[in-house]
Design a protein around this motif. Structure first.
Motif, PDB file in Angstrom:
ATOM      1  N   ALA A  75       8.072   6.835   0.139  1.00 31.23           N
ATOM      2  CA  ALA A  75       8.727   8.139   0.343  1.00 31.23           C
ATOM      3  C   ALA A  75      10.005   8.241  -0.476  1.00 31.23           C
ATOM      4  CB  ALA A  75       9.027   8.338   1.824  1.00 31.23           C
ATOM      5  N   VAL A  76      10.795   7.187  -0.516  1.00 29.62           N
ATOM      6  CA  VAL A  76      12.041   7.193  -1.286  1.00 29.62           C
ATOM      7  C   VAL A  76      11.759   7.387  -2.777  1.00 29.62           C
ATOM      8  CG1 VAL A  76      13.961   5.736  -2.043  1.00 29.62           C
ATOM      9  CG2 VAL A  76      13.345   5.810   0.375  1.00 29.62           C
ATOM     10  N   LEU A  77      10.652   6.795  -3.255  1.00 27.81           N
ATOM     11  CA  LEU A  77      10.296   6.879  -4.672  1.00 27.81           C
ATOM     12  C   LEU A  77       9.414   8.087  -4.984  1.00 27.81           C
ATOM     13  CD1 LEU A  77       9.575   3.092  -5.346  1.00 27.81           C
ATOM     14  CD2 LEU A  77      11.679   4.366  -5.793  1.00 27.81           C
ATOM     15  N   ASN A  78       9.252   8.979  -3.981  1.00 32.76           N
ATOM     16  CA  ASN A  78       8.468  10.212  -4.150  1.00 32.76           C
ATOM     17  C   ASN A  78       7.022   9.942  -4.561  1.00 32.76           C
ATOM     18  OD1 ASN A  78      10.625  12.040  -3.562  1.00 32.76           O
ATOM     19  ND2 ASN A  78      11.454  11.619  -5.613  1.00 32.76           N
ATOM     20  N   GLU A  79       6.465   8.855  -4.028  1.00 35.46           N
ATOM     21  CA  GLU A  79       5.056   8.557  -4.253  1.00 35.46           C
ATOM     22  C   GLU A  79       4.235   9.164  -3.118  1.00 35.46           C
ATOM     23  OE1 GLU A  79       5.886   4.171  -6.309  1.00 35.46           O
ATOM     24  OE2 GLU A  79       4.812   4.340  -4.405  1.00 35.46           O
ATOM     25  N   ASP A  80       3.029   9.595  -3.418  1.00 35.18           N
ATOM     26  CA  ASP A  80       2.154  10.091  -2.356  1.00 35.18           C
ATOM     27  C   ASP A  80       0.964   9.154  -2.202  1.00 35.18           C
ATOM     28  OD1 ASP A  80       0.265  10.755  -4.373  1.00 35.18           O
ATOM     29  OD2 ASP A  80       1.226  12.703  -4.646  1.00 35.18           O
ATOM     30  N   ASP A  81       0.109   9.466  -1.252  1.00 32.58           N
ATOM     31  CA  ASP A  81      -1.021   8.590  -0.951  1.00 32.58           C
ATOM     32  C   ASP A  81      -2.005   8.471  -2.096  1.00 32.58           C
ATOM     33  OD1 ASP A  81       0.023   8.138   1.535  1.00 32.58           O
ATOM     34  OD2 ASP A  81      -1.187   9.665   2.547  1.00 32.58           O
ATOM     35  N   SER A  82      -1.946   9.420  -3.026  1.00 33.08           N
ATOM     36  CA  SER A  82      -2.893   9.388  -4.150  1.00 33.08           C
ATOM     37  C   SER A  82      -2.457   8.424  -5.256  1.00 33.08           C
ATOM     38  CB  SER A  82      -3.067  10.793  -4.731  1.00 33.08           C
ATOM     39  OG  SER A  82      -1.836  11.259  -5.281  1.00 33.08           O
ATOM     40  N   THR A  83      -1.232   7.919  -5.160  1.00 33.37           N
ATOM     41  CA  THR A  83      -0.751   6.980  -6.177  1.00 33.37           C
ATOM     42  C   THR A  83      -1.640   5.749  -6.200  1.00 33.37           C
ATOM     43  OG1 THR A  83       1.526   7.716  -5.855  1.00 33.37           O
ATOM     44  CG2 THR A  83       1.195   5.617  -6.986  1.00 33.37           C
ATOM     45  N   ASN A  84      -2.218   5.447  -7.358  1.00 28.01           N
ATOM     46  CA  ASN A  84      -3.151   4.335  -7.480  1.00 28.01           C
ATOM     47  C   ASN A  84      -2.404   3.011  -7.401  1.00 28.01           C
ATOM     48  OD1 ASN A  84      -4.721   2.244  -9.198  1.00 28.01           O
ATOM     49  ND2 ASN A  84      -6.238   3.828  -8.692  1.00 28.01           N
ATOM     50  N   GLU A  85      -2.836   2.161  -6.453  1.00 28.27           N
ATOM     51  CA  GLU A  85      -2.135   0.893  -6.265  1.00 28.27           C
ATOM     52  C   GLU A  85      -2.333  -0.048  -7.445  1.00 28.27           C
ATOM     53  OE1 GLU A  85      -5.506  -0.880  -3.196  1.00 28.27           O
ATOM     54  OE2 GLU A  85      -3.906   0.426  -2.497  1.00 28.27           O
ATOM     55  N   GLU A  86      -3.521   0.010  -8.075  1.00 25.63           N
ATOM     56  CA  GLU A  86      -3.755  -0.839  -9.241  1.00 25.63           C
ATOM     57  C   GLU A  86      -2.813  -0.453 -10.386  1.00 25.63           C
ATOM     58  OE1 GLU A  86      -5.654  -3.396  -9.703  1.00 25.63           O
ATOM     59  OE2 GLU A  86      -6.862  -3.433  -7.872  1.00 25.63           O
ATOM     60  N   PHE A  87      -2.558   0.838 -10.524  1.00 22.66           N
ATOM     61  CA  PHE A  87      -1.620   1.317 -11.550  1.00 22.66           C
ATOM     62  C   PHE A  87      -0.213   0.789 -11.265  1.00 22.66           C
ATOM     63  CE2 PHE A  87       1.544   4.434 -12.942  1.00 22.66           C
ATOM     64  CZ  PHE A  87       1.254   4.527 -14.300  1.00 22.66           C
ATOM     65  N   LEU A  88       0.167   0.832  -9.982  1.00 21.31           N
ATOM     66  CA  LEU A  88       1.484   0.334  -9.577  1.00 21.31           C
ATOM     67  C   LEU A  88       1.611  -1.154  -9.862  1.00 21.31           C
ATOM     68  CD1 LEU A  88       4.199   0.610  -8.012  1.00 21.31           C
ATOM     69  CD2 LEU A  88       2.897   0.197  -5.923  1.00 21.31           C
ATOM     70  N   TRP A  89       0.581  -1.918  -9.494  1.00 21.25           N
ATOM     71  CA  TRP A  89       0.625  -3.374  -9.694  1.00 21.25           C
ATOM     72  C   TRP A  89       0.653  -3.730 -11.180  1.00 21.25           C
ATOM     73  CZ3 TRP A  89      -3.907  -4.276  -5.712  1.00 21.25           C
ATOM     74  CH2 TRP A  89      -3.444  -3.964  -4.436  1.00 21.25           C
ATOM     75  N   LYS A  90      -0.063  -2.937 -11.980  1.00 22.61           N
ATOM     76  CA  LYS A  90      -0.063  -3.184 -13.434  1.00 22.61           C
ATOM     77  C   LYS A  90       1.318  -2.915 -14.011  1.00 22.61           C
ATOM     78  CE  LYS A  90      -2.027  -3.766 -17.533  1.00 22.61           C
ATOM     79  NZ  LYS A  90      -0.910  -3.465 -18.427  1.00 22.61           N
ATOM     80  N   ALA A  91       1.981  -1.861 -13.539  1.00 19.16           N
ATOM     81  CA  ALA A  91       3.330  -1.550 -14.024  1.00 19.16           C
ATOM     82  C   ALA A  91       4.303  -2.678 -13.682  1.00 19.16           C
ATOM     83  CB  ALA A  91       3.804  -0.232 -13.408  1.00 19.16           C
ATOM     84  N   ILE A  92       4.176  -3.233 -12.474  1.00 12.03           N
ATOM     85  CA  ILE A  92       5.056  -4.331 -12.073  1.00 12.03           C
ATOM     86  C   ILE A  92       4.780  -5.569 -12.915  1.00 12.03           C
ATOM     87  CG2 ILE A  92       5.647  -5.904 -10.186  1.00 12.03           C
ATOM     88  CD1 ILE A  92       5.046  -3.592  -8.257  1.00 12.03           C
ATOM     89  N   ALA A 148      12.281  -2.762  10.156  1.00 10.28           N
ATOM     90  CA  ALA A 148      12.014  -2.086   8.887  1.00 10.28           C
ATOM     91  C   ALA A 148      13.306  -1.566   8.266  1.00 10.28           C
ATOM     92  CB  ALA A 148      11.029  -0.932   9.114  1.00 10.28           C
ATOM     93  N   ASP A 149      14.199  -1.027   9.093  1.00  8.81           N
ATOM     94  CA  ASP A 149      15.508  -0.560   8.596  1.00  8.81           C
ATOM     95  C   ASP A 149      16.276  -1.716   7.957  1.00  8.81           C
ATOM     96  OD1 ASP A 149      15.062   2.011   9.483  1.00  8.81           O
ATOM     97  OD2 ASP A 149      16.135   1.735  11.389  1.00  8.81           O
ATOM     98  N   GLU A 150      16.242  -2.856   8.596  1.00  7.52           N
ATOM     99  CA  GLU A 150      16.972  -4.018   8.071  1.00  7.52           C
ATOM    100  C   GLU A 150      16.368  -4.511   6.769  1.00  7.52           C
ATOM    101  OE1 GLU A 150      18.371  -5.516  12.537  1.00  7.52           O
ATOM    102  OE2 GLU A 150      16.953  -6.728  11.386  1.00  7.52           O
ATOM    103  N   LEU A 151      15.037  -4.506   6.663  1.00  8.92           N
ATOM    104  CA  LEU A 151      14.389  -4.904   5.415  1.00  8.92           C
ATOM    105  C   LEU A 151      14.778  -3.951   4.288  1.00  8.92           C
ATOM    106  CD1 LEU A 151      10.797  -5.766   6.734  1.00  8.92           C
ATOM    107  CD2 LEU A 151      12.575  -7.385   6.055  1.00  8.92           C
ATOM    108  N   MET A 152      14.803  -2.652   4.559  1.00  6.12           N
ATOM    109  CA  MET A 152      15.203  -1.669   3.554  1.00  6.12           C
ATOM    110  C   MET A 152      16.646  -1.887   3.110  1.00  6.12           C
ATOM    111  SD  MET A 152      12.688   0.634   2.951  1.00  6.12           S
ATOM    112  CE  MET A 152      13.479   2.175   2.484  1.00  6.12           C
ATOM    113  N   MET A 153      17.519  -2.124   4.077  1.00  5.71           N
ATOM    114  CA  MET A 153      18.938  -2.299   3.779  1.00  5.71           C
ATOM    115  C   MET A 153      19.204  -3.590   3.005  1.00  5.71           C
ATOM    116  SD  MET A 153      21.859  -4.090   5.051  1.00  5.71           S
ATOM    117  CE  MET A 153      21.557  -4.408   6.792  1.00  5.71           C
ATOM    118  N   LEU A 154      18.578  -4.670   3.409  1.00  7.69           N
ATOM    119  CA  LEU A 154      18.859  -5.974   2.809  1.00  7.69           C
ATOM    120  C   LEU A 154      18.272  -6.117   1.406  1.00  7.69           C
ATOM    121  CD1 LEU A 154      18.325  -8.311   5.905  1.00  7.69           C
ATOM    122  CD2 LEU A 154      20.501  -7.715   4.833  1.00  7.69           C
ATOM    123  N   PHE A 155      17.098  -5.515   1.166  1.00  9.01           N
ATOM    124  CA  PHE A 155      16.419  -5.758  -0.103  1.00  9.01           C
ATOM    125  C   PHE A 155      16.622  -4.645  -1.136  1.00  9.01           C
ATOM    126  CE2 PHE A 155      13.769  -8.668   2.553  1.00  9.01           C
ATOM    127  CZ  PHE A 155      14.097  -9.829   1.846  1.00  9.01           C
TER     128      PHE A 155
END
Length: 490
Positions: A306-323, A436-443
């Motif tokens: 949500a923070v990165l403005n991604e929606d459910d249609s964002t392809n996970e393989e595309f994301l992993w390839k970018a990383i 989850a809030d703590e994970l977001m804040m810490l990382f």
């Protein structure tokens, strides 16, 4: 020369032999680190021969196995075939099992080992352990010390309910035989107060502290550990994930590359776009609600999207390839490594397989006693889900994390702040949303821009630098053993 040394020198002069202690664990010795540490301290700091009576299963630490003054006597485990019997037979098993264990314990305590000067027994379990050790101490004219880790009746009540007659009888036996001990140790001030006020037992607080082999891990040690674990770390719990998916999971072995490190020549580097490594150790039992961690992982995954403005249609393989191509995001991928053994492990592994997460992955494994501290020292954050059946004990897994310089997020309950100092060496949470809030804040900004996480790590290193098991044992346990022996030998 300490009072203990004087007492043991007098004893050796009168009897012509070294002093002897027996450590009793009605459980898997390899999963009972505090009792292993007792044995090491008795052998190293008190210079006595030590017999350990326990069940086998997991391998104890090499320091215990290799010490010439420590002798391990392994009892036969309760047959697993009885665990699968229909529920109607449960009352019979609740009576039969402790009776058989009682006679087996007596056999080892009275006949299999040389007569000790002192028994040190782990509680819980209380039945039949306290009864058997009390009888053996009388028959062999030995002192008897209980190390209270928790209350056995509260653990039994998790499965039978607080109003069960078995729980009431169990508590009565635990109380009666607990009062018969010559001395008592316990793990928190809250438990010390409970024992004194409601049980009539005076106990000495011996806080869990990490031994010397729990320490921050060097970059070279991290790389060697990740090389050893590489195959397991690349194997997903399911068809694929953000760590194993696509070309991201294919290491360049010419460069001696792992998921977290790269070695070029003699130089080792941490990967800038590596996943953040989060470790949680669990016994996979009802007193640790693992679903909290799973729910928090799902929330982290969705909130980052949500923070990165991604929606459910964002392809996970595309994301992993970018990383894998080097792209970095303000929030990293998370790899949770869950260590431990227990009855609910397979149930939660199946739940993990059904999750479809883009930025979170899980691995479950059991590590050797030598590799476990290295993993803690290599991680970025620890998570503890221990809630305590009594609300009076502290999770030793967090003690181990702090010993390795690893900050921790832990479930909040009555006495946890005796160990976790909020915003100094860790954070507390009560719900999956808070975690989850703590994970977001810490990382946020990981790995170089996460100032909150760095602050916790620095605080953990500062607070844990002087607190070690040997020092704590010398200050609190050794004087109690000396006092008990002096009273018993006179």
């Amino acid at each position: 020369m300490s009072e203990f040394d004087v007492i043991m020198n007098d004893y050796e002069g009168q009897n012509g032999k070294r002093g002897r202690a027996c450590v009793v664990v009605l459980g898997d010795l390899g999963r009972s680190p505090r009792m292993q540490y007792h044995a090491l301290s008795l052998a190293r700091q008190a210079s006595v021969e030590v017999d350990i009576i326990a069940y086998g299963g997991s391998e104890p630490h090499i320091a215990v196995l290799s010490h010439p003054s420590i002798h391990i006597h392994t009892m036969t485990q309760w047959p697993k075939i009885f665990q699968g019997l229909p529920r109607i037979f449960r009352p019979i098993m609740l009576l039969l099992k402790p009776i058989i264990q009682f006679f087996m314990l007596l056999w080892f305590l009275c006949l299999k080992i040389p007569s000790p000067d002192v028994f040190i027994v782990q509680n819980p379990p209380s039945v039949p352990t306290l009864v058997a050790v009390r009888w053996a101490s009388s028959l062999r004219n030995s002192a008897f010390i209980i190390d209270w880790h928790n209350f056995g009746y509260t653990l039994l009540s998790l499965s039978l309910g607080r109003n069960s007659r078995f729980v009431s009888v169990y508590r009565w036996i635990e109380n009666r035989y607990g009062k018969m001990a010559d001395g008592s140790l316990c793990v928190t001030k809250a438990m010390q107060h409970e024992l004194a006020q409601n049980w009539g037992i005076n106990a000495t607080v011996l806080y869990d502290q990490p031994p010397e082999f729990f320490h921050p891990t060097s970059l070279e040690e991290k790389h060697k550990l990740f090389c050893r674990l590489d195959k397991d770390l690349r194997q997903p719990l399911g068809s694929g994930d953000c760590v194993s998916g696509g070309s991201l999971g294919m290491g360049n072995y010419e460069l001696n590359e792992t998921l977290f490190t790269t070695q070029v020549g003699t130089d080792i580097f941490l990967k800038p776009n590596r996943a953040a490594l989060v470790v949680s150790s669990t016994s996979w039992t009802p007193d640790e609600d693992f679903s909290i961690l799973l729910e928090a992982a799902v929330m982290y995954d969705r909130r980052v999207a949500a923070v990165l403005n991604e929606d459910d249609s964002t392809n996970e393989e595309f994301l992993w390839k970018a990383i894998s191509d080097g792209k970095q995001y303000v929030y990293p991928r998370l790899l949770f490594i869950i260590t431990g053994k227990g009855p609910e492990k397979e149930k939660y592994e199946e739940k993990i397989r059904r999750l479809h997460l883009k930025r979170v992955a899980f691995r479950t494994m059991w590590l050797s006693a030598e590799d476990y501290p290295l993993l803690l020292g290599s991680a970025d954050l620890g998570v503890c889900l221990h809630t305590s059946s009594s609300g009076l004990d502290l999770p030793m897994k967090v003690v181990d994390m702090f010993g390795c310089g690893l900050p921790a997020c832990a479930v909040s309950y009555s006495c946890i702040e005796e160990l976790v100092k909020v915003k100094k060496n860790g954070l507390l949470f009560s719900t999956s949303s808070e975690l989850a809030d703590e994970l977001m804040m810490l990382f946020k900004g990981f790995p170089d821009g996460c100032d909150a996480l760095k602050s916790l790590r620095n605080g953990t290193l500062e607070m844990g630098s002087s607190a070690r098991w040997a020092t704590e044992w010398e200050k609190h346990a050794k004087p109690l053993v000396s006092k008990v022996l002096s009273r018993n030998l006179n």
